[in-house]
Scaffold this motif. Sequence first.
Motif, mmCIF file in Angstrom:
data_model
loop_
_atom_site.group_PDB
_atom_site.id
_atom_site.type_symbol
_atom_site.label_atom_id
_atom_site.label_comp_id
_atom_site.label_asym_id
_atom_site.label_seq_id
_atom_site.Cartn_x
_atom_site.Cartn_y
_atom_site.Cartn_z
ATOM 1 N N UNK A 91 -6.894 -51.964 4.353
ATOM 2 C CA UNK A 91 -5.692 -52.386 3.623
ATOM 3 C C UNK A 91 -6.075 -53.046 2.303
ATOM 4 N N UNK A 92 -7.022 -53.975 2.362
ATOM 5 C CA UNK A 92 -7.469 -54.645 1.148
ATOM 6 C C UNK A 92 -8.068 -53.641 0.169
ATOM 7 N N UNK A 93 -8.875 -52.715 0.676
ATOM 8 C CA UNK A 93 -9.531 -51.737 -0.194
ATOM 9 C C UNK A 93 -8.503 -50.870 -0.915
ATOM 10 N N UNK A 94 -7.450 -50.468 -0.201
ATOM 11 C CA UNK A 94 -6.434 -49.597 -0.794
ATOM 12 C C UNK A 94 -5.610 -50.322 -1.849
ATOM 13 N N UNK A 95 -5.182 -51.537 -1.542
ATOM 14 C CA UNK A 95 -4.351 -52.239 -2.524
ATOM 15 C C UNK A 95 -5.177 -52.652 -3.731
ATOM 16 N N UNK A 257 -10.848 -45.277 -1.182
ATOM 17 C CA UNK A 257 -10.689 -46.715 -1.374
ATOM 18 C C UNK A 257 -11.805 -47.481 -0.687
ATOM 19 N N UNK A 258 -12.127 -47.067 0.539
ATOM 20 C CA UNK A 258 -13.239 -47.709 1.239
ATOM 21 C C UNK A 258 -14.556 -47.486 0.500
ATOM 22 N N UNK A 259 -14.738 -46.266 -0.031
ATOM 23 C CA UNK A 259 -15.945 -45.969 -0.818
ATOM 24 C C UNK A 259 -16.014 -46.857 -2.054
ATOM 25 N N UNK A 260 -14.874 -47.059 -2.723
ATOM 26 C CA UNK A 260 -14.818 -47.917 -3.907
ATOM 27 C C UNK A 260 -15.339 -49.312 -3.607
ATOM 28 N N UNK A 261 -14.839 -49.894 -2.522
ATOM 29 C CA UNK A 261 -15.214 -51.259 -2.186
ATOM 30 C C UNK A 261 -16.707 -51.348 -1.883
ATOM 31 N N UNK A 262 -17.232 -50.373 -1.147
ATOM 32 C CA UNK A 262 -18.657 -50.376 -0.826
ATOM 33 C C UNK A 262 -19.496 -50.310 -2.106
ATOM 34 N N UNK A 347 1.165 -61.008 4.611
ATOM 35 C CA UNK A 347 1.188 -60.124 3.453
ATOM 36 C C UNK A 347 0.914 -60.893 2.163
ATOM 37 N N UNK A 348 1.675 -61.964 1.930
ATOM 38 C CA UNK A 348 1.542 -62.703 0.670
ATOM 39 C C UNK A 348 0.176 -63.369 0.569
ATOM 40 N N UNK A 349 -0.299 -63.966 1.656
ATOM 41 C CA UNK A 349 -1.625 -64.581 1.636
ATOM 42 C C UNK A 349 -2.707 -63.550 1.322
ATOM 43 N N UNK A 350 -2.613 -62.384 1.982
ATOM 44 C CA UNK A 350 -3.614 -61.340 1.757
ATOM 45 C C UNK A 350 -3.601 -60.828 0.339
ATOM 46 N N UNK A 351 -2.405 -60.566 -0.196
ATOM 47 C CA UNK A 351 -2.286 -60.004 -1.542
ATOM 48 C C UNK A 351 -2.689 -61.015 -2.616
ATOM 49 N N UNK A 352 -2.421 -62.305 -2.374
ATOM 50 C CA UNK A 352 -2.762 -63.316 -3.376
ATOM 51 C C UNK A 352 -4.228 -63.744 -3.319
ATOM 52 N N UNK A 353 -4.709 -64.069 -2.131
ATOM 53 C CA UNK A 353 -6.001 -64.741 -2.028
ATOM 54 C C UNK A 353 -7.195 -63.806 -2.135
ATOM 55 N N UNK A 354 -7.195 -62.728 -1.345
ATOM 56 C CA UNK A 354 -8.403 -61.899 -1.266
ATOM 57 C C UNK A 354 -8.731 -61.243 -2.614
ATOM 58 N N UNK A 355 -7.793 -60.562 -3.267
ATOM 59 C CA UNK A 355 -8.134 -59.963 -4.572
ATOM 60 C C UNK A 355 -8.487 -61.003 -5.635
ATOM 61 N N UNK A 356 -7.820 -62.180 -5.597
ATOM 62 C CA UNK A 356 -8.106 -63.213 -6.593
ATOM 63 C C UNK A 356 -9.538 -63.726 -6.449
ATOM 64 N N UNK A 357 -9.966 -63.994 -5.223
ATOM 65 C CA UNK A 357 -11.331 -64.485 -4.994
ATOM 66 C C UNK A 357 -12.356 -63.418 -5.380
ATOM 67 N N UNK A 358 -12.082 -62.166 -4.999
ATOM 68 C CA UNK A 358 -13.011 -61.090 -5.346
ATOM 69 C C UNK A 358 -13.093 -60.920 -6.862
ATOM 70 N N UNK A 359 -11.941 -60.961 -7.540
ATOM 71 C CA UNK A 359 -11.923 -60.827 -9.001
ATOM 72 C C UNK A 359 -12.708 -61.952 -9.661
ATOM 73 N N UNK A 360 -12.534 -63.184 -9.145
ATOM 74 C CA UNK A 360 -13.248 -64.332 -9.711
ATOM 75 C C UNK A 360 -14.755 -64.154 -9.554
ATOM 76 N N UNK A 361 -15.181 -63.683 -8.391
ATOM 77 C CA UNK A 361 -16.609 -63.463 -8.173
ATOM 78 C C UNK A 361 -17.123 -62.335 -9.061
ATOM 79 N N UNK A 362 -16.327 -61.280 -9.212
ATOM 80 C CA UNK A 362 -16.708 -60.149 -10.056
ATOM 81 C C UNK A 362 -16.919 -60.597 -11.509
ATOM 82 N N UNK A 363 -15.967 -61.373 -12.030
ATOM 83 C CA UNK A 363 -16.092 -61.844 -13.414
ATOM 84 C C UNK A 363 -17.262 -62.817 -13.564
#
Length: 510
Positions: A91-95, A257-262, A347-363
């Motif tokens: 789910x996270x990988x797809x969104x 999507x799963x391939x992207x995340x890996x 839903x809201x916790x997943x959509x807000x927190x997980x991508x935000x933390x990953x984006x912060x680490x990526x940057x």
Amino acid sequence: MRKTTKVFYISLIISLLFIIWGIVPKEVWPTWNLASITTNIQGFLVTRFGWFYLLVATTFLIFAIFLIVSKYGNIVLGKDGDKPEYNFITWFAMLFSAGMGIGLVFWGAAEPISHLTAPPYATESEAEAARVAMQYSFFHWGFHPWAVYATLALALAYFQFRKDEPGLISSTLKPLYGDKMNGGLGTLINVIAVFATVFGVATSLGLGAQQIGSGIEFLTGNVVNNITLQLIIIGVVTVLYMSSALTGLNKGIKYLSNTNIVLAVLLMLFVLFTGPTNFIMNFFTTTLGSYLANLPEMSFRMAPFNEDNATWLEGWTIFYWAWWIAWAPFVGMFIARVSRGRTVREFVLGVLLVPTIFSALWFSVFGGSSISLQMNNGIDVSGVMDDSGTEAALFTVLENFPLATITITLAVLLISTFFITSADSATFVLGMQTTNGDLNPDVRIKVAWGVVQSGTAAVLLWQGGLEALQTASIIAAFPFAIILILVVISVFKAFQEEGRNYTLKRKKAE
């Protein structure tokens, strides 16, 4: 074609007219060409209504936080007893792939360097400029954009899966306007959504082609990243993503999507552990703290007494907020489609927190590496961007790390798979929007939108008009922001009604 609606034909005609308008050279029509008109309109909107974009985006974040802590958090996005269709990782990988894939790869190394050399306000030292640069990168790719996506996605999932309404944006406003949403007003709202989606995605595909071309240039050393190469890339990737689109949601998009995340995690970990690891993690930690501490101030920051600072805000923050709103129909509808069975809170916790933390680490990893190279190693990353384009920043960073050929190849592959999943997801979403919310749109409709997307990106790359179309989609964000405000009111009204019904049922049971 099966279930084709008026929205399909109106949107298709408008899209084709804008493409034709976009390819007319400026010399032929200097005053009324698309680039000039859209730039003037956008300039007016961000200058006069920048405060509006800022307040609207922050309102969505406040609304999302309210839903997490409210009594409505237990409402299921589906029927009572429905379970999520996809596990959390998938789910996270797809969104995430649909929401920010190409953008993160494109801007991960480039945006912090851009802010370092041109900070949002005057700083006393280069070190402070670097801190502020990363803080604003977190801000632009953090809670606010995902709150915009979550707001619309939540509404779409709720009305589609719990109330059995068509998966259309007009359906989310039925608590306010009733059957009027089945007529001309509903058609207008859905056409605006399709317009923003087509041109927003086409622009991103063009940017993706430019960066893939840059990667190939870095790898080969003799292939020039020119328009010919970029058109070939679009042609090849179009064949790939159309093949993926024909396999359906549970095969093509899911697996890619799963391939992207890996691939993304592997590339990020490699740079983290072969680069200045301590510097990166210290940078991540301190910036995360400053981002959270300064979030309220940044969320409402305008610059009424400083014209230079105001210009920076208009060019970055307000531009981004409008861009995320323009992308909301596409990303929101796709996230809604893959989120059936989750509770509102989950839903809201997943959509807000997980991508935000990953984006912060990526940057932190890629932006931190580019800043470290520029400040500590004498590598002029900003100069390379000036000479070779923004898309070259990532490859400049990778070029200065071990196994550069392998990592640049991996990065090109990652951009390509993000390109494919974004385009694949968009054909699915456009198919839904133009077939009255059909969860399995006709293949011919998806093919039609796939051709329009790639054709738009190719033609406008050829004419140098990507920026004009990007601006056009951002202009569409202005009326869509008003629609989103109404969506918030509509969802709140529907949740209140649901709460009353639940109370009545419980009293009857007693």
